[in-house]
Design a protein around this motif. Structure first.
Motif, PDB file in Angstrom:
ATOM      1  N   SER A  65       0.811  -1.226   0.000  1.00  0.00           N
ATOM      2  CA  SER A  65       0.000   0.000   0.000  1.00  0.00           C
ATOM      3  C   SER A  65       0.841   1.271   0.000  1.00  0.00           C
ATOM      4  CB  SER A  65      -0.932   0.002   1.223  1.00  0.00           C
ATOM      5  OG  SER A  65      -1.870  -1.049   1.156  1.00  0.00           O
ATOM      6  N   VAL A  66       2.124   1.149  -0.274  1.00  0.00           N
ATOM      7  CA  VAL A  66       2.995   2.334  -0.242  1.00  0.00           C
ATOM      8  C   VAL A  66       2.576   3.373  -1.268  1.00  0.00           C
ATOM      9  CG1 VAL A  66       5.323   3.166  -0.715  1.00  0.00           C
ATOM     10  CG2 VAL A  66       5.008   1.172   0.729  1.00  0.00           C
ATOM     11  N   VAL A  67       2.306   2.951  -2.495  1.00  0.00           N
ATOM     12  CA  VAL A  67       1.957   3.917  -3.545  1.00  0.00           C
ATOM     13  C   VAL A  67       0.683   4.687  -3.202  1.00  0.00           C
ATOM     14  CG1 VAL A  67       1.253   4.160  -5.960  1.00  0.00           C
ATOM     15  CG2 VAL A  67       3.246   2.760  -5.375  1.00  0.00           C
ATOM     16  N   PRO A  68      -0.434   4.020  -2.879  1.00  0.00           N
ATOM     17  CA  PRO A  68      -1.631   4.800  -2.548  1.00  0.00           C
ATOM     18  C   PRO A  68      -1.496   5.639  -1.285  1.00  0.00           C
ATOM     19  CG  PRO A  68      -2.027   2.447  -2.214  1.00  0.00           C
ATOM     20  CD  PRO A  68      -0.736   2.563  -2.947  1.00  0.00           C
ATOM     21  N   VAL A  69      -0.799   5.133  -0.257  1.00  0.00           N
ATOM     22  CA  VAL A  69      -0.659   5.906   0.977  1.00  0.00           C
ATOM     23  C   VAL A  69       0.219   7.135   0.758  1.00  0.00           C
ATOM     24  CG1 VAL A  69       0.325   5.871   3.300  1.00  0.00           C
ATOM     25  CG2 VAL A  69      -1.139   3.985   2.544  1.00  0.00           C
ATOM     26  N   CYS A  70       1.355   6.947   0.093  1.00  0.00           N
ATOM     27  CA  CYS A  70       2.223   8.101  -0.194  1.00  0.00           C
ATOM     28  C   CYS A  70       1.520   9.098  -1.109  1.00  0.00           C
ATOM     29  CB  CYS A  70       3.530   7.632  -0.829  1.00  0.00           C
ATOM     30  SG  CYS A  70       4.674   6.825   0.307  1.00  0.00           S
ATOM     31  N   GLY A  71       0.796   8.585  -2.097  1.00  0.00           N
ATOM     32  CA  GLY A  71       0.095   9.467  -3.019  1.00  0.00           C
ATOM     33  C   GLY A  71      -0.998  10.268  -2.345  1.00  0.00           C
ATOM     34  N   ALA A  72      -1.739   9.642  -1.440  1.00  0.00           N
ATOM     35  CA  ALA A  72      -2.843  10.323  -0.775  1.00  0.00           C
ATOM     36  C   ALA A  72      -2.357  11.466   0.110  1.00  0.00           C
ATOM     37  CB  ALA A  72      -3.641   9.327   0.059  1.00  0.00           C
ATOM     38  N   HIS A  73      -1.147  11.349   0.639  1.00  0.00           N
ATOM     39  CA  HIS A  73      -0.652  12.356   1.579  1.00  0.00           C
ATOM     40  C   HIS A  73       0.567  13.113   1.070  1.00  0.00           C
ATOM     41  CE1 HIS A  73      -3.444  10.965   4.647  1.00  0.00           C
ATOM     42  NE2 HIS A  73      -3.156   9.735   4.269  1.00  0.00           N
ATOM     43  N   ASP A  74       1.004  12.809  -0.156  1.00  0.00           N
ATOM     44  CA  ASP A  74       2.142  13.497  -0.789  1.00  0.00           C
ATOM     45  C   ASP A  74       3.371  13.459   0.124  1.00  0.00           C
ATOM     46  OD1 ASP A  74       3.532  14.869  -2.748  1.00  0.00           O
ATOM     47  OD2 ASP A  74       2.916  16.844  -2.008  1.00  0.00           O
ATOM     48  N   VAL A  75       3.737  12.213   0.505  1.00  0.00           N
ATOM     49  CA  VAL A  75       4.881  12.035   1.407  1.00  0.00           C
ATOM     50  C   VAL A  75       5.870  11.054   0.787  1.00  0.00           C
ATOM     51  CG1 VAL A  75       3.495  12.525   3.452  1.00  0.00           C
ATOM     52  CG2 VAL A  75       3.775  10.147   2.691  1.00  0.00           C
ATOM     53  N   PRO A  76       7.132  11.102   1.191  1.00  0.00           N
ATOM     54  CA  PRO A  76       8.135  10.166   0.675  1.00  0.00           C
ATOM     55  C   PRO A  76       8.068   8.813   1.372  1.00  0.00           C
ATOM     56  CG  PRO A  76       9.173  11.632   2.230  1.00  0.00           C
ATOM     57  CD  PRO A  76       7.749  12.112   2.090  1.00  0.00           C
ATOM     58  N   ALA A  77       8.660   7.810   0.737  1.00  0.00           N
ATOM     59  CA  ALA A  77       8.855   6.502   1.347  1.00  0.00           C
ATOM     60  C   ALA A  77      10.349   6.266   1.526  1.00  0.00           C
ATOM     61  CB  ALA A  77       8.250   5.403   0.482  1.00  0.00           C
ATOM     62  N   TRP A  78      10.718   5.753   2.682  1.00  0.00           N
ATOM     63  CA  TRP A  78      12.118   5.440   2.994  1.00  0.00           C
ATOM     64  C   TRP A  78      12.302   3.933   2.995  1.00  0.00           C
ATOM     65  CZ3 TRP A  78      15.920   9.113   4.613  1.00  0.00           C
ATOM     66  CH2 TRP A  78      15.459  10.429   4.741  1.00  0.00           C
ATOM     67  N   ILE A  79      13.330   3.441   2.290  1.00  0.00           N
ATOM     68  CA  ILE A  79      13.612   2.015   2.213  1.00  0.00           C
ATOM     69  C   ILE A  79      15.111   1.813   2.012  1.00  0.00           C
ATOM     70  CG2 ILE A  79      13.268   1.859  -0.303  1.00  0.00           C
ATOM     71  CD1 ILE A  79      11.887  -0.890   0.250  1.00  0.00           C
ATOM     72  N   HIS A  80      15.635   0.675   2.467  1.00  0.00           N
ATOM     73  CA  HIS A  80      17.050   0.393   2.242  1.00  0.00           C
ATOM     74  C   HIS A  80      17.276   0.106   0.756  1.00  0.00           C
ATOM     75  CE1 HIS A  80      20.948  -1.675   2.431  1.00  0.00           C
ATOM     76  NE2 HIS A  80      21.126  -1.028   3.573  1.00  0.00           N
ATOM     77  N   PRO A  81      18.384   0.583   0.173  1.00  0.00           N
ATOM     78  CA  PRO A  81      18.604   0.423  -1.270  1.00  0.00           C
ATOM     79  C   PRO A  81      18.612  -1.027  -1.743  1.00  0.00           C
ATOM     80  CG  PRO A  81      20.595   1.240  -0.160  1.00  0.00           C
ATOM     81  CD  PRO A  81      19.467   1.378   0.800  1.00  0.00           C
ATOM     82  N   GLU A  82      19.024  -1.972  -0.886  1.00  0.00           N
ATOM     83  CA  GLU A  82      19.078  -3.364  -1.328  1.00  0.00           C
ATOM     84  C   GLU A  82      17.698  -4.003  -1.459  1.00  0.00           C
ATOM     85  OE1 GLU A  82      22.340  -6.025  -0.461  1.00  0.00           O
ATOM     86  OE2 GLU A  82      22.970  -4.654   1.136  1.00  0.00           O
ATOM     87  N   ASP A  83      16.677  -3.366  -0.913  1.00  0.00           N
ATOM     88  CA  ASP A  83      15.311  -3.879  -1.044  1.00  0.00           C
ATOM     89  C   ASP A  83      14.434  -3.009  -1.939  1.00  0.00           C
ATOM     90  OD1 ASP A  83      15.889  -5.999   0.598  1.00  0.00           O
ATOM     91  OD2 ASP A  83      14.296  -5.601   2.045  1.00  0.00           O
ATOM     92  N   ARG A  84      14.995  -1.945  -2.481  1.00  0.00           N
ATOM     93  CA  ARG A  84      14.167  -1.009  -3.250  1.00  0.00           C
ATOM     94  C   ARG A  84      13.527  -1.674  -4.469  1.00  0.00           C
ATOM     95  NH1 ARG A  84      15.856   5.168  -5.040  1.00  0.00           N
ATOM     96  NH2 ARG A  84      13.997   5.567  -6.337  1.00  0.00           N
ATOM     97  N   PHE A  85      14.221  -2.591  -5.122  1.00  0.00           N
ATOM     98  CA  PHE A  85      13.689  -3.234  -6.322  1.00  0.00           C
ATOM     99  C   PHE A  85      12.395  -3.998  -6.048  1.00  0.00           C
ATOM    100  CE2 PHE A  85      15.855  -6.789  -4.378  1.00  0.00           C
ATOM    101  CZ  PHE A  85      15.145  -7.908  -4.779  1.00  0.00           C
ATOM    102  N   MET A  86      12.171  -4.401  -4.814  1.00  0.00           N
ATOM    103  CA  MET A  86      11.003  -5.212  -4.490  1.00  0.00           C
ATOM    104  C   MET A  86       9.692  -4.459  -4.659  1.00  0.00           C
ATOM    105  SD  MET A  86      12.235  -7.321  -1.133  1.00  0.00           S
ATOM    106  CE  MET A  86      13.846  -8.119  -1.056  1.00  0.00           C
TER     107      MET A  86
END
Length: 237
Positions: A65-86
């Motif tokens: 749900s990262v895309v809809p949650v970030c989109g609804a509130h116009d906020v960034p998502a933080w993730i470790h680079p080795e898992d970003r592709f997931m």
């Protein structure tokens, strides 16, 4: 401090909203499968303003749900680079098909603003400090978030799928490594105070003291006994 948590989706993944108090800014941790409505309900109930999403790792049950949650509130998502592709390729992260029906429910991809986590970072978000520890083993990019003791509130540790009540995360999916997760348990969990409250990716809350005394994996690591409990049951995707 306010922590509103709820299990979401097919895997019962715990999503948390953390704020200094009701009516203030908040951070959302691990909005996974079918978590978007639960996030909105908590935001409305506690009158919160999200400022960021932070992710303990990239498995779809934690990021769906990262895309809809970030989109609804116009906020960034933080993730470790080795898992970003997931976020964009969840099936590659699992090594198995998660099913056409489930894929049809998901918004796969990255939000507009992605920031990368680093080991030892101190994130200042919503007026709170989150200490980041890289803790590979469940995935290569797994991290934990620790909040310091505040007044009468003990330290809080968001362990993701590193440590559960009575268990640890599975290591049989791509990027998993049993020896590595034991090393992460030793480096990240053992130094924590017994009073530290553990809020994990699945299941009930616990404390470091309780897990130090009863969790077979943490006891094994503390005793330096190797991997004698490698066949014990584990949780998480």
């Amino acid at each position: 401090m306010l922590i509103a948590g709820f299990p979401a989706g097919a895997w019962g993944t715990n999503c948390y909203l953390v704020a200094p108090a009701a009516g203030e800014e908040c951070v959302i941790i691990d909005p996974g499968h079918q978590a978007a409505q639960g996030v909105e309900d908590a935001v409305k109930k506690h009158r919160l303003k999200p400022v960021a999403v932070v992710l303990t790792h990239g498995h779809i049950d934690h990021v769906a749900s990262v895309v809809p949650v970030c989109g609804a509130h116009d906020v960034p998502a933080w993730i470790h680079p080795e898992d970003r592709f997931m976020m964009s390729d969840p099936e590659k992260a699992l090594g198995i098909s998660i099913g056409q029906q489930l894929m049809g429910e998901l918004t796969v991809g990255e939000p507009d603003d992605v920031k990368e986590l680093t080991d030892g970072a101190a994130l200042e978000l919503a007026g709170m400090e989150f200490s980041v520890a890289h803790a590979p083993g469940h995935t290569k990019g797994s991290v934990t978030f620790r909040m310091p003791e505040q007044a009468d509130i003990p330290p809080v540790f968001f362990s993701g799928d590193l440590l559960f009540a009575g268990s640890i995360g599975r290591t049989d999916l791509p990027g998993g490594d049993h020896a590595e997760i034991l090393q992460s348990l030793a480096r990240v969990c053992l130094p924590l105070e017994d009073s530290t409250v553990v809020l994990s990716g699945h299941g009930p809350q616990t404390t470091i003291g309780r897990e130090r005394a009863t969790n077979p994996f943490l006891r094994e690591v503390a005793a330096g006994l190797g991997d004698g409990f490698s066949a014990a049951p584990r949780r998480g995707m």
